[in-house]
Design a protein around this motif. Sequence first.
Motif, PDB file in Angstrom:
ATOM      1  N   VAL A  37       0.836  -1.205   0.000  1.00 23.25           N
ATOM      2  CA  VAL A  37       0.000   0.000   0.000  1.00 23.25           C
ATOM      3  C   VAL A  37       0.868   1.250   0.000  1.00 23.25           C
ATOM      4  CG1 VAL A  37      -1.672   1.312   1.365  1.00 23.25           C
ATOM      5  CG2 VAL A  37      -1.965  -1.140   1.060  1.00 23.25           C
ATOM      6  N   LEU A  38       1.914   1.250   0.805  1.00 23.89           N
ATOM      7  CA  LEU A  38       2.794   2.410   0.893  1.00 23.89           C
ATOM      8  C   LEU A  38       3.500   2.679  -0.439  1.00 23.89           C
ATOM      9  CD1 LEU A  38       3.627   4.386   3.133  1.00 23.89           C
ATOM     10  CD2 LEU A  38       5.641   2.969   3.480  1.00 23.89           C
ATOM     11  N   LEU A  39       4.011   1.644  -1.086  1.00 20.98           N
ATOM     12  CA  LEU A  39       4.675   1.826  -2.377  1.00 20.98           C
ATOM     13  C   LEU A  39       3.700   2.274  -3.453  1.00 20.98           C
ATOM     14  CD1 LEU A  39       7.192  -1.143  -2.453  1.00 20.98           C
ATOM     15  CD2 LEU A  39       7.707   1.289  -2.423  1.00 20.98           C
ATOM     16  N   THR A  40       2.479   1.754  -3.426  1.00 19.57           N
ATOM     17  CA  THR A  40       1.477   2.176  -4.395  1.00 19.57           C
ATOM     18  C   THR A  40       1.177   3.656  -4.240  1.00 19.57           C
ATOM     19  OG1 THR A  40       0.501  -0.023  -4.389  1.00 19.57           O
ATOM     20  CG2 THR A  40      -0.860   1.767  -5.239  1.00 19.57           C
ATOM     21  N   MET A  41       1.013   4.098  -3.003  1.00 19.04           N
ATOM     22  CA  MET A  41       0.757   5.521  -2.764  1.00 19.04           C
ATOM     23  C   MET A  41       1.942   6.374  -3.207  1.00 19.04           C
ATOM     24  SD  MET A  41      -1.224   5.213   0.899  1.00 19.04           S
ATOM     25  CE  MET A  41      -0.569   6.726   1.462  1.00 19.04           C
ATOM     26  N   PHE A  42       3.153   5.908  -2.951  1.00 20.03           N
ATOM     27  CA  PHE A  42       4.352   6.644  -3.340  1.00 20.03           C
ATOM     28  C   PHE A  42       4.428   6.815  -4.855  1.00 20.03           C
ATOM     29  CE2 PHE A  42       8.822   6.486  -4.688  1.00 20.03           C
ATOM     30  CZ  PHE A  42       9.248   7.683  -4.148  1.00 20.03           C
ATOM     31  N   PHE A  43       4.183   5.738  -5.597  1.00 10.74           N
ATOM     32  CA  PHE A  43       4.284   5.820  -7.046  1.00 10.74           C
ATOM     33  C   PHE A  43       3.142   6.639  -7.645  1.00 10.74           C
ATOM     34  CE2 PHE A  43       7.024   1.987  -6.607  1.00 10.74           C
ATOM     35  CZ  PHE A  43       8.165   2.584  -7.098  1.00 10.74           C
ATOM     36  N   LYS A  44       1.957   6.567  -7.058  1.00 19.34           N
ATOM     37  CA  LYS A  44       0.851   7.406  -7.528  1.00 19.34           C
ATOM     38  C   LYS A  44       1.167   8.885  -7.301  1.00 19.34           C
ATOM     39  CE  LYS A  44      -2.297   4.604  -9.021  1.00 19.34           C
ATOM     40  NZ  LYS A  44      -2.892   4.704 -10.343  1.00 19.34           N
ATOM     41  N   LEU A  45       1.758   9.206  -6.158  1.00 17.77           N
ATOM     42  CA  LEU A  45       2.147  10.581  -5.864  1.00 17.77           C
ATOM     43  C   LEU A  45       3.219  11.057  -6.835  1.00 17.77           C
ATOM     44  CD1 LEU A  45       1.880  12.998  -3.912  1.00 17.77           C
ATOM     45  CD2 LEU A  45       3.721  11.962  -2.583  1.00 17.77           C
ATOM     46  N   GLN A  46       4.165  10.201  -7.127  1.00 15.52           N
ATOM     47  CA  GLN A  46       5.228  10.562  -8.054  1.00 15.52           C
ATOM     48  C   GLN A  46       4.679  10.830  -9.443  1.00 15.52           C
ATOM     49  OE1 GLN A  46       6.880   7.823 -10.258  1.00 15.52           O
ATOM     50  NE2 GLN A  46       8.292   9.268 -11.153  1.00 15.52           N
TER      51      GLN A  46
END
Length: 53
Positions: A37-46
């Motif tokens: 979940v954390l990596l998904t949010m990070f890549f969506k933000l990027q």
Amino acid sequence: MAQIVMWMFFIGPWLLLFAVDKERVKRYMAVSLFGVVLLTMFFKLQIALTDGK
């Protein structure tokens, strides 16, 4: 040959879950799901901050 190796890297870790103690799997599954979940949010933000570039 490369296709077979790629499939083994994809399926191999899932097969190892049957060989590991059930308590160990329970302990680390929550952390791994949190990481996903954390990596998904990070890549969506990027993607949002760079306009999809």
